[in-house]
Design a protein around this motif. Structure first.
Motif, PDB file in Angstrom:
ATOM      1  N   ALA A   2      26.643 -26.109  -1.437  1.00 16.37           N
ATOM      2  CA  ALA A   2      25.645 -26.195  -2.504  1.00 16.37           C
ATOM      3  C   ALA A   2      24.865 -24.893  -2.624  1.00 16.37           C
ATOM      4  N   ASP A   3      24.610 -24.254  -1.499  1.00 23.53           N
ATOM      5  CA  ASP A   3      23.879 -22.985  -1.523  1.00 23.53           C
ATOM      6  C   ASP A   3      24.664 -21.922  -2.269  1.00 23.53           C
ATOM      7  N   ASN A   4      25.967 -21.852  -2.023  1.00 22.61           N
ATOM      8  CA  ASN A   4      26.815 -20.873  -2.684  1.00 22.61           C
ATOM      9  C   ASN A   4      26.885 -21.147  -4.181  1.00 22.61           C
ATOM     10  N   SER A   5      26.988 -22.404  -4.532  1.00 24.89           N
ATOM     11  CA  SER A   5      27.037 -22.791  -5.941  1.00 24.89           C
ATOM     12  C   SER A   5      25.736 -22.442  -6.652  1.00 24.89           C
ATOM     13  N   GLN A   6      24.620 -22.692  -5.973  1.00 20.68           N
ATOM     14  CA  GLN A   6      23.317 -22.364  -6.569  1.00 20.68           C
ATOM     15  C   GLN A   6      23.161 -20.851  -6.735  1.00 20.68           C
ATOM     16  N   LYS A   7      23.640 -20.117  -5.732  1.00 17.23           N
ATOM     17  CA  LYS A   7      23.551 -18.657  -5.795  1.00 17.23           C
ATOM     18  C   LYS A   7      24.386 -18.126  -6.961  1.00 17.23           C
ATOM     19  N   SER A   9      25.238 -19.750  -9.660  1.00 21.21           N
ATOM     20  CA  SER A   9      24.583 -20.185 -10.889  1.00 21.21           C
ATOM     21  C   SER A   9      23.402 -19.279 -11.219  1.00 21.21           C
ATOM     22  N   TYR A  10      22.641 -18.926 -10.184  1.00 22.39           N
ATOM     23  CA  TYR A  10      21.496 -18.030 -10.367  1.00 22.39           C
ATOM     24  C   TYR A  10      21.975 -16.669 -10.858  1.00 22.39           C
TER      25      TYR A  10
END
Length: 67
Positions: A2-7, A9-10
Motif C-alpha cells: 500500500a505504501d508503494n501504491s500511495q507513493k 499515486s502521489y
C-alpha cells in the motif's frame, strides 16, 4: 504494498500538477505574444493612417484645395 501504491499515486499527481503548470505558463506566454503582436499591428496601423493623412494634406495644399 500500500505504501508503494500511495507513493506512485502521489508521484503521478505531482507530475500531473507540474504538467498543468507548464501548460498554464505556455498559455500565458502565447497570450502575451498575441497581445504584443496586436499592439504592434495597431501601432503600425496608426503610423500608416498618419502618413496617409499627411499625404492627403500635401496634395490638398499643392492643388489649393486646403483653403
Amino acid at each position: 504494498m500500500a505504501d508503494n501504491s500511495q507513493k506512485m499515486s502521489y508521484q503521478a499527481g505531482e507530475v500531473k500538477g507540474q504538467a498543468q503548470e507548464k501548460g498554464n505558463t505556455m498559455m500565458d506566454k502565447a497570450g502575451n505574444a498575441a497581445q504584443s503582436a496586436k499592439d504592434s499591428m495597431n501601432q503600425a496601423g496608426e503610423q500608416v493612417k498618419a502618413k496617409a493623412q499627411g499625404a492627403a494634406d500635401a496634395v490638398k495644399n499643392a492643388t489649393g484645395m486646403n483653403k
